[in-house]
Design an enzyme around this catalytic site. Structure first.
Site, PDB file in Angstrom:
ATOM      1  N   LYS A 119      -5.154  71.094  52.508  1.00 55.96           N
ATOM      2  CA  LYS A 119      -5.931  72.270  52.900  1.00 55.96           C
ATOM      3  C   LYS A 119      -6.512  73.029  51.713  1.00 55.96           C
ATOM      4  O   LYS A 119      -7.507  73.753  51.858  1.00 55.96           O
ATOM      5  CB  LYS A 119      -5.054  73.206  53.733  1.00 55.96           C
ATOM      6  CG  LYS A 119      -4.717  72.695  55.130  1.00 55.96           C
ATOM      7  CD  LYS A 119      -5.930  72.717  56.035  1.00 55.96           C
ATOM      8  CE  LYS A 119      -5.547  72.423  57.485  1.00 55.96           C
ATOM      9  NZ  LYS A 119      -6.712  72.520  58.389  1.00 55.96           N
TER      10      LYS A 119
ATOM     11  N   SER B 101      -0.671  63.926  55.053  1.00 53.92           N
ATOM     12  CA  SER B 101      -1.486  65.126  54.905  1.00 53.92           C
ATOM     13  C   SER B 101      -0.732  66.379  54.499  1.00 53.92           C
ATOM     14  O   SER B 101      -1.347  67.352  54.055  1.00 53.92           O
ATOM     15  CB  SER B 101      -2.238  65.399  56.210  1.00 53.92           C
ATOM     16  OG  SER B 101      -1.321  65.556  57.282  1.00 53.92           O
TER      17      SER B 101
END
Length: 415
Positions: free
Chosen positions: A52, A309
């Protein structure tokens, strides 16, 4: 006109001003298990332990380039996006106001404040994310701030595409397949768009949690649709509706290349990666690795890249993860047993247990006016087949029981 590939490369160069490329590591354990050449793109090793930070950095840098006087950035997030925005706000020396649901775990709140330091203000608003998001957007409008979307933003999508640019550069060849986790679609849209241009021969598979399969639903409808119900266990990918901009990129994906994996099975993958490899993955971070179980026939002998992720796992959740994993694999069950209220009834039950059957939970709810009492029992064993033997012995002994392991309504109240 600058191509998307060029924009992704520019984003990749921008990342180097803040952190080195995350590792692309061959995993011998998984490669041996699936008879394939499996690599992990370790986004869980970024400065904020998720990808992110990439979208936040790219979007904020472009916003400041357009308006150097911009000084207030606003976002709503319960986790990784908040931490990425906080880190980048401190990097640029700008003010960030981050709205988080009141129910956000304290660990995530503390990390967001730590990453942002004096540049970030955290506001706790709303029990549910939609309430938090609404308040964040109202505040942003009131102060004339810049709202940073977690995924539905072109600059964010370009930033996430830098993951794909790094993979191609690090591997020095095109992988046969890339497996991508999908939540709101920022990462998958950015990477898919880049790979279609640079490595069109690479097969792309998308993975969603079964309780939040918004991409599959949207592909079926031909447009973004909002799910009526979302299972929030895979919190980093539990999105009720995929982004409008991200769906424009992903709408050309083949429906049979979109997988929905069970939340409880993901728990088994989290534990396997932790215990065998020493790799800490959050539920969303384990999606692509877990999907290999469904792709076994597709990947044999091929070069596969899985994007891990995120690794922001709260270890207070470990007992729940273990519990869900055991129930999914069939080595733990719960059932309600009726025991006659007489001396020796409990002993009779204990005698039917096998040598590997362990009582993990026992609650006896005696009713003085009845001849029978209800017992909630949890049994752990070494193999799912042991339960066949146990239930056969219970039947032979005339015991009345009900297996409630898969009954979500009952389990929610008693397990």
């Amino acid at each position: 006109m600058t191509s998307f590939t060029d924009k992704a490369h520019s984003a990749e160069h921008l990342m180097r001003t803040l952190f080195p490329a995350t590792p692309l590591q061959r995993n011998d354990h998984l490669s041996g298990m699936y008879d394939a050449d499996i690599w992990l793109k370790r986004e869980d090793l970024s400065p904020v332990r998720s990808y992110k930070i990439r979208g936040a950095l790219n979007a904020m840098a472009k916003a400041l380039a357009r308006d150097p006087e911009a000084r207030v950035f606003v976002c709503a997030s319960a986790g990784n996006h908040a931490q990425g925005v906080a880190f980048v706000c401190r990097h640029f020396g700008v003010k960030g106001v981050i709205f988080m649901p009141v129910t956000t775990p304290r660990q995530k709140i503390a990390k967001t404040r730590m990453f942002g330091g004096d540049n970030v203000e955290v506001r706790m608003v709303g029990d549910y994310f939609d309430d938090t998001l609404g308040e964040a957007k109202r505040f942003c409008t009131d102060v004339g701030g810049h709202f940073l979307s977690p995924f539905d933003d072109l600059d964010v999508i370009e930033g996430q595409a830098s993951v794909a640019a790094e993979i191609v550069e690090q591997l020095r060849r095109s992988p046969d397949m890339i497996v991508l986790p999908v939540g709101g679609g920022g990462l998958s849209a950015g990477m898919a768009q880049y790979l279609r241009d640079v490595s069109p021969q690479t097969d792309i598979w998308y993975v969603e949690p079964a309780g939040a399969a918004s991409l599959a639903a949207s592909l079926d409808a031909g447009q973004p649709v909002k799910l009526d119900r979302v299972d929030n266990f895979v919190d980093g990918a539990a999105v009720a509706q995929i982004g409008r901009l991200t769906f424009e990129v992903l709408k050309s994906a083949h429906a049979d290349h979109v997988l929905a994996v069970p939340e409880d099975r993901i728990c088994s993958t989290i534990l396997e990666m932790l215990n065998v490899e020493g790799v800490v993955l959050e539920p969303a971070g384990a999606l692509s690795v877990d999907a290999l179980k469904d792709l076994r026939d597709e990947i044999k002998g091929k070069t596969i890249v899985c994007v891990t992720s995120g690794g922001n796992f709260d270890f207070e959740r470990l007992p729940e993860v273990k519990e869900r994993s055991q129930r999914y694999s069939g080595v733990k069950k719960y059932f309600l047993l009726r025991l006659p209220q007489r001396p020796g009834a409990l002993r009779d039950f204990l005698e039917v247990l096998g040598p590997d059957d362990n009582i993990a939970r026992f609650e006896y709810m005696k009713k003085s006016a009845r001849n029978f009492g209800s017992v909630l029992i949890g049994i752990e064993t070494s193999s799912p087949q042991n339960f066949e033997t146990l239930f056969s012995r219970l039947d032979e002994g005339g015991f009345a029981y009900s297996d409630i392991t898969s009954d979500e309504t009952i389990a929610e109240f008693v397990v």
